[in-house]
Design a protein around this motif. Sequence first.
Motif, short mmCIF file in Angstrom:
data_model
loop_
_atom_site.label_atom_id
_atom_site.label_comp_id
_atom_site.label_asym_id
_atom_site.label_seq_id
_atom_site.Cartn_x
_atom_site.Cartn_y
_atom_site.Cartn_z
N ILE A 1 -9.41 -22.91 -37.21
CA ILE A 1 -8.45 -22.40 -38.32
C ILE A 1 -9.33 -21.11 -38.84
CG2 ILE A 1 -7.95 -22.54 -40.77
CD1 ILE A 1 -5.67 -23.23 -38.94
N GLN A 2 -10.81 -21.35 -38.97
CA GLN A 2 -11.65 -20.17 -39.48
C GLN A 2 -11.68 -18.90 -38.66
OE1 GLN A 2 -12.96 -19.85 -42.59
NE2 GLN A 2 -13.45 -17.71 -41.74
N LYS A 3 -11.60 -19.19 -37.18
CA LYS A 3 -11.31 -18.29 -36.15
C LYS A 3 -10.13 -17.50 -36.30
CE LYS A 3 -14.91 -19.80 -32.64
NZ LYS A 3 -15.01 -21.28 -32.03
N LEU A 4 -9.00 -18.17 -36.56
CA LEU A 4 -7.68 -17.54 -36.72
C LEU A 4 -7.71 -16.82 -37.82
CD1 LEU A 4 -5.01 -20.37 -35.98
CD2 LEU A 4 -5.20 -18.08 -34.92
N THR A 5 -8.18 -17.29 -39.03
CA THR A 5 -8.51 -16.70 -40.33
C THR A 5 -9.04 -15.37 -40.06
OG1 THR A 5 -8.25 -18.57 -41.35
CG2 THR A 5 -9.01 -16.72 -42.58
N ASP A 6 -10.12 -15.27 -39.39
CA ASP A 6 -10.97 -14.07 -39.03
C ASP A 6 -10.10 -13.21 -38.24
OD1 ASP A 6 -13.06 -15.25 -40.68
OD2 ASP A 6 -14.03 -15.88 -38.93
N LYS A 7 -9.41 -13.45 -37.42
CA LYS A 7 -8.67 -12.58 -36.44
C LYS A 7 -7.68 -11.94 -37.17
CE LYS A 7 -4.97 -13.13 -33.25
NZ LYS A 7 -4.17 -14.28 -32.63
N TYR A 8 -6.81 -12.54 -37.84
CA TYR A 8 -5.84 -12.18 -38.93
C TYR A 8 -6.34 -11.26 -39.90
CZ TYR A 8 -2.16 -14.28 -36.27
OH TYR A 8 -1.13 -14.91 -35.38
N VAL A 9 -7.53 -11.58 -40.56
CA VAL A 9 -7.95 -10.64 -41.51
C VAL A 9 -8.33 -9.24 -40.77
CG1 VAL A 9 -10.03 -10.26 -43.02
CG2 VAL A 9 -8.84 -12.23 -43.38
N LYS A 10 -9.10 -9.36 -39.80
CA LYS A 10 -9.37 -8.10 -38.86
C LYS A 10 -7.96 -7.36 -38.56
CE LYS A 10 -13.54 -9.13 -36.64
NZ LYS A 10 -14.11 -10.13 -35.69
N GLU A 11 -7.01 -7.87 -38.04
CA GLU A 11 -5.77 -7.11 -37.75
C GLU A 11 -5.28 -6.77 -39.12
OE1 GLU A 11 -2.71 -9.25 -35.41
OE2 GLU A 11 -4.43 -10.28 -34.09
N VAL A 12 -5.46 -7.28 -40.31
CA VAL A 12 -4.75 -6.60 -41.48
C VAL A 12 -5.63 -5.36 -41.86
CG1 VAL A 12 -4.62 -7.05 -43.86
CG2 VAL A 12 -4.02 -8.75 -42.52
N ASP A 13 -6.95 -5.38 -41.61
CA ASP A 13 -7.75 -4.44 -41.96
C ASP A 13 -7.33 -3.10 -41.20
OD1 ASP A 13 -8.96 -5.60 -44.13
OD2 ASP A 13 -10.85 -6.37 -42.83
N LYS A 14 -7.20 -3.42 -39.98
CA LYS A 14 -6.92 -2.40 -38.82
C LYS A 14 -5.50 -1.77 -39.21
CE LYS A 14 -6.54 -1.61 -34.10
NZ LYS A 14 -5.59 -2.20 -32.91
N ALA A 15 -4.47 -2.57 -39.52
CA ALA A 15 -3.27 -1.99 -39.75
C ALA A 15 -3.48 -1.15 -41.23
CB ALA A 15 -2.33 -3.08 -39.95
N VAL A 16 -3.89 -1.68 -42.12
CA VAL A 16 -4.14 -0.94 -43.33
C VAL A 16 -4.76 0.37 -43.11
CG1 VAL A 16 -5.20 -1.13 -45.58
CG2 VAL A 16 -4.03 -3.03 -45.00
#
Length: 183
Positions: free
Chosen positions: A158-173
């Motif tokens: 779950i932590q790895k998933l969270t990190d992955k999505y946080v990175k994707e959010v940062d990239k999209a923003v």
Amino acid sequence: MDARVEVYNEKMQKTFDYMVSELGTIRAGRANPHVLDKVRVDYYGTPTPIQQVGNISVPEPRIIQIAPWEKSIIKNIEKAIMSSDVGITPSNDGSVIRLVFPELTEERRKELVKEVNKKGEECKVGVRNIRRDANDAFKKLAKTEVSEDEIKDLEDAIQKLTDKYVKEVDKAVEEKAAEILKV
């Protein structure tokens, strides 16, 4: 991927997809038909998405043109756009409606970037809340049939998933902010 983790992956993906669709509705000085996604037109008493009452096109970089399928609803389309948060006054020539996007001022660009960052933060908070819910669910499993090692593995996943999505959010923003600031 473990089925117990997959459920939370889907929730995080939906949260991310929602943020991306929200970012699409923020106008960046160029005409983007997605700014009209939330506009509903009164079509014979029914609130109808604007895409279902006419053809939307972008003939020039800063103009959206709406050609209604029925000329009688031009006034309703204009009223719907005026009452929405698009922030542009429509003009019509009797057969089509045009939305002309003005050049964004530097100040307005900075405001829009702040709005984009805020939406990104909201999405990251949502992803972290999903992580918290997952970890709580896994701790409840520990009281029954699952070993501590398995719980640790699930929490790591779950932590790895969270990190992955946080990175994707940062990239999209970051991409949206760059698009807004580009003159």
